[in-house]
Design an enzyme around this catalytic site. Structure first.
Site, PDB file in Angstrom:
ATOM      1  N   TYR A 118       8.282  -9.486   6.366  1.00 30.51           N
ATOM      2  CA  TYR A 118       8.120  -8.050   6.599  1.00 30.51           C
ATOM      3  C   TYR A 118       8.896  -7.646   7.846  1.00 30.51           C
ATOM      4  CZ  TYR A 118       4.274  -7.951   3.232  1.00 30.51           C
ATOM      5  OH  TYR A 118       3.520  -8.044   2.088  1.00 30.51           O
ATOM      6  N   ASP A 130       0.824  -1.200   0.000  1.00 22.83           N
ATOM      7  CA  ASP A 130       0.000   0.000   0.000  1.00 22.83           C
ATOM      8  C   ASP A 130       0.861   1.255   0.000  1.00 22.83           C
ATOM      9  OD1 ASP A 130      -2.447  -1.215  -0.125  1.00 22.83           O
ATOM     10  OD2 ASP A 130      -2.868  -1.090   2.023  1.00 22.83           O
TER      11      ASP A 130
END
Length: 280
Positions: free
Chosen positions: A127, A67
């Site tokens: 991540y 995003d």
């Protein structure tokens, strides 16, 4: 342990599939995927390739679709380019980087292995969420790490994290989704390094904003606003309102991906669409 054979994908006739690794500073972009009225990483890469004579190339496909504001340290992608494309592969990273802005860099390029698909072949996504834990903010980490002025209890955060590892229904930590919400969380670990803290998260696939929801919940534990033992109850409840808020995207980095044989044990049950899990 039983395992699935990897699913095979091939480029269209007349195309060669390349595998690239790309890094970017997410502050300048509205995310990975091309969209109207906003600058994306995907579009930026395509513009650079077109400048090198690659107008006929298909859109690049990444291991994950991040995003707006989310960074990438090492994002694998595949790119189907016409067999007539003439830039030598060994020169491609340097050639693309000459046309790319400073906020995006192609780190490597190679011919993709047979059957490789950056999204569907991926068996693990990693991540890192970065915190700047200090009384005062640091200008060099603005938009790159979340400033947390107060002290955090790393031991309590890791106790809570351990209770979340494994195959669970993670609906309580993600933006509401219509599809099934069971995922296999392989790693969730808080690593303080002085004032800069890294929270490592790994799994085959993630729900929308799931990583940011997990980090937001661990922050509440670290601040003493939530007991480590309470996190299991939040997980079982499947109620998003009980967990911590999504942390801002600027501290989130796509750190890397693995490709290999997908495990049957502990699978998310939704391995066919990992790349749709935007935002993390």
């Amino acid at each position: 342990m039983d395992a699935d054979p990897p699913r095979l994908y091939a480029p269209p006739p007349g195309f060669t599939r390349l595998r690239l690794t790309v890094a970017w500073d997410g502050r300048d972009y509205a995310g990975w995927q091309e969209q109207r009225n906003a600058v994306s990483v995907q579009e930026t890469l395509q513009t650079a390739l077109h400048a090198l004579g690659g107008e006929g190339a298909l859109r690049p496909v990444s291991a994950g679709r991040t995003d707006a504001g989310v960074h990438a340290e090492a994002m694998p992608l595949h790119w189907d380019v016409p067999t007539t494309f003439r830039v030598p592969l060994v020169q491609l990273p340097r050639a693309l980087n000459a046309w790319l802005p400073a906020s995006v860099s192609v780190l490597s390029a190679e011919v993709a292995p047979a059957g490789f698909h950056a999204r569907f072949s991926c068996t693990e996504r990693r991540y890192v969420y970065r915190l700047w834990v200090a009384p005062q903010r640091h200008p060099l980490w603005a938009g790159r790490a979340l400033h947390v002025p107060g002290p955090l209890d790393a031991e309590a955060m890791n106790r809570a994290a351990q209770s979340l590892i494994g195959l669970h229904d993670f609906a309580a930590f993600a933006t509401r989704e219509d599809r099934q919400t069971v995922r296999d969380l392989l790693r969730l670990e808080v690593q303080p390094q002085g004032e800069l803290w890294d929270i490592h998260v790994a799994g085959e696939s993630f729900l929308r904003h799931m990583v940011r929801g997990l980090v937001g919940t661990l922050l509440l534990v670290g601040q003493g606003k939530l007991g480590a033992a309470e996190v299991e109850g939040i997980l079982a409840s499947r109620e998003r309102a009980r967990a911590g808020a999504n942390v801002p995207p600027g501290g989130l980095y796509f750190a890397g991906a693995e490709y290999g044989v997908r495990r049957v044990e502990g699978r998310s049950g939704n391995g066919g669409e990992p790349g749709t899990h935007r935002g993390r």
